[in-house]
Design a protein around this motif. Structure first.
Motif, PDB file in Angstrom:
ATOM      1  N   ASP A 208       1.948  -6.352  15.262  1.00 55.88           N
ATOM      2  CA  ASP A 208       1.320  -5.025  15.208  1.00 55.88           C
ATOM      3  C   ASP A 208       1.411  -4.320  16.557  1.00 55.88           C
ATOM      4  O   ASP A 208       1.761  -3.139  16.642  1.00 55.88           O
ATOM      5  N   GLY A 283      -9.131   7.476   8.994  1.00 54.10           N
ATOM      6  CA  GLY A 283      -8.769   6.544   7.930  1.00 54.10           C
ATOM      7  C   GLY A 283      -7.761   7.152   6.979  1.00 54.10           C
ATOM      8  O   GLY A 283      -6.996   8.052   7.326  1.00 54.10           O
ATOM      9  N   LYS A 284      -7.771   6.672   5.763  1.00 61.81           N
ATOM     10  CA  LYS A 284      -6.819   7.076   4.740  1.00 61.81           C
ATOM     11  C   LYS A 284      -6.882   8.584   4.497  1.00 61.81           C
ATOM     12  O   LYS A 284      -7.964   9.150   4.361  1.00 61.81           O
ATOM     13  N   TYR A 292     -12.917  -1.750   4.667  1.00 65.29           N
ATOM     14  CA  TYR A 292     -12.464  -2.365   3.434  1.00 65.29           C
ATOM     15  C   TYR A 292     -12.677  -3.870   3.467  1.00 65.29           C
ATOM     16  O   TYR A 292     -12.713  -4.491   4.531  1.00 65.29           O
ATOM     17  N   GLU A 321      -6.143  -0.163  -1.299  1.00 66.36           N
ATOM     18  CA  GLU A 321      -6.191   0.921  -0.329  1.00 66.36           C
ATOM     19  C   GLU A 321      -5.148   0.758   0.781  1.00 66.36           C
ATOM     20  O   GLU A 321      -4.604   1.732   1.288  1.00 66.36           O
ATOM     21  N   ASP A 322      -4.886  -0.486   1.154  1.00 65.29           N
ATOM     22  CA  ASP A 322      -3.896  -0.773   2.199  1.00 65.29           C
ATOM     23  C   ASP A 322      -3.451  -2.215   2.024  1.00 65.29           C
ATOM     24  O   ASP A 322      -4.084  -2.999   1.301  1.00 65.29           O
ATOM     25  N   VAL A 323      -2.354  -2.569   2.691  1.00 65.56           N
ATOM     26  CA  VAL A 323      -1.833  -3.927   2.540  1.00 65.56           C
ATOM     27  C   VAL A 323      -1.158  -4.359   3.838  1.00 65.56           C
ATOM     28  O   VAL A 323      -0.566  -3.544   4.545  1.00 65.56           O
ATOM     29  N   ARG A 324      -1.284  -5.631   4.154  1.00 61.38           N
ATOM     30  CA  ARG A 324      -0.573  -6.235   5.280  1.00 61.38           C
ATOM     31  C   ARG A 324       0.026  -7.553   4.810  1.00 61.38           C
ATOM     32  O   ARG A 324      -0.549  -8.228   3.951  1.00 61.38           O
TER      33      ARG A 324
END
Length: 361
Positions: A208, A283-284, A292, A321-324
């Motif tokens: 990251d 945020g989003k 989250y 909502e998001d992904v890693r």
């Protein structure tokens, strides 16, 4: 807007051209390297043939050092009704244009806050700017028609217009864009001579932090050369924090209990200030940041696995909502972190387990 001329067919110029062409605008492409303009044309960004007459809008997408001279040539040749640039610095080019004696009523400096580590037309996409801020820096001299054409461009690219003063913009990007690039590069540079055993331990955190360190150094030298003062100011503040943190860490090595307590307090202070700053990052969709819940799922490195896990989340009625993705060292597997609303996490966890997924506790 019916016609546009994009001068500079790198990542940003070609992406803007692709977005405009997809929405019916006739786009002409020009570049100091004709082969690059031909590549952009072959991708569907427009035509590399010169326009027969004036276009509605000239978009100058060249490095900051060349923005003023490129704009001057276009303005003096009466190439368009309006002229904008998309460089990542705004104050300098405008002052250069003023020094060149250009009529700036038809000019507006802009900056789309979007990009990639890769450059060139082959990295361009029509959706690069969707949902991203696009800064506009009008002055009292800016003609209303020019501002309206710039706003139309932003709308066609599906970006979000943000109006700022040019110098305030340059101070802002020094903090949120230019300095992070240098800091990322500095951290990544520590890996250059690191022992191979240490490098093999790299996890998602270092990935990251160093992601943008893969950017083109030549491009960034040009950007930083156009905004050196504000970037140096931010780095000076970071240098102060670094010095204090180094002293705090050295104190933690001391046999003196009081010094160790002082060192721990110093380290905690910088970490807590970091927490507070991180909470201010939008945020989003640019809304206030949301906390989250993470549902961590083990996944094999096989075709279709990601699609299957998203489909199963959808069947559970949960919006991801998001992904890693964190890849396992030396294994064809990894960990997918699905970020969901806290209330949805227990149901998603249970549903995925029922469908055979292994969930990390």
């Amino acid at each position: 807007m019916r016609t546009a001329l994009v001068i500079g067919t790198g990542l940003i110029g070609t992406s803007a051209a692709l977005a405009l062409a997809a929405r019916g605008v006739t786009v002409h492409l020009a570049d100091h390297d004709p082969a690059q303009a031909r590549t952009a044309a072959a991708l569907g960004a427009g035509t590399d043939e010169a326009p027969a007459g004036r276009v509605d809008l000239v978009i100058v997408a060249v490095p900051p050092a060349h923005v003023a001279t490129t704009l001057e040539q276009a303005i003096r040749s009466d190439a368009a009704r309006a002229y904008i640039d998309v460089a990542s610095v705004k104050g300098g080019p405008r002052r250069e244009l003023e020094a060149l004696g250009c009529d700036l009523t038809a000019y507006l400096g802009t900056h789309p806050m979007s990009g990639k580590e890769r450059s060139g037309p082959l990295a361009a996409t029509a959706d690069l700017f969707e949902g991203r801020p696009w800064v506009l820096t009008p002055t009292r001299d800016t003609d209303t028609e020019v501002l309206n054409l710039a706003l139309e461009l932003v709308a066609l690219c599906r970006a979000v217009p943000v109006v700022m003063d040019a110098d305030a913009h340059d101070r802002a990007v020094a903090l949120v864009s230019h300095t992070p690039q240098l800091v990322s590069s500095m951290v990544a540079a520590r890996l250059r001579e690191a022992d191979e055993t240490a490098v093999r331990l790299c996890g998602q955190g270092i990935r990251d932090v160093t992601r943008i360190a893969a950017s083109d150094p030549r491009m960034w030298v040009e950007i930083l050369s156009a905004n050196p003062g504000p970037v140096a100011d931010v780095l000076a503040g970071i240098a102060t924090d670094l010095d204090e943190t180094v002293r705090a860490l050295r104190s933690l090595e001391s046999s003196d209990e009081q010094k160790r307590r002082g060192g721990a307090a110093g380290v905690e202070d910088v970490l807590r200030r970091g927490n507070a700053g991180r909470e201010r990052v939008p945020g989003k969709h640019g809304t206030a940041p949301t906390a989250y819940e993470i549902v961590a799922v083990f996944i094999s490195d096989q075709p279709g696995e990601l699609a299957r896990i998203f489909a199963d989340a959808g069947r559970a009625g949960v919006n991801v909502e998001d992904v890693r993705i964190e890849h396992a060292t030396g294994q064809q597997a990894g960990l997918v972190q699905l970020m969901v609303e806290p209330a949805a996490a227990p149901g998603l966890t249970a549903s995925l387990r029922e469908r055979g997924w292994a969930i990390r506790r």
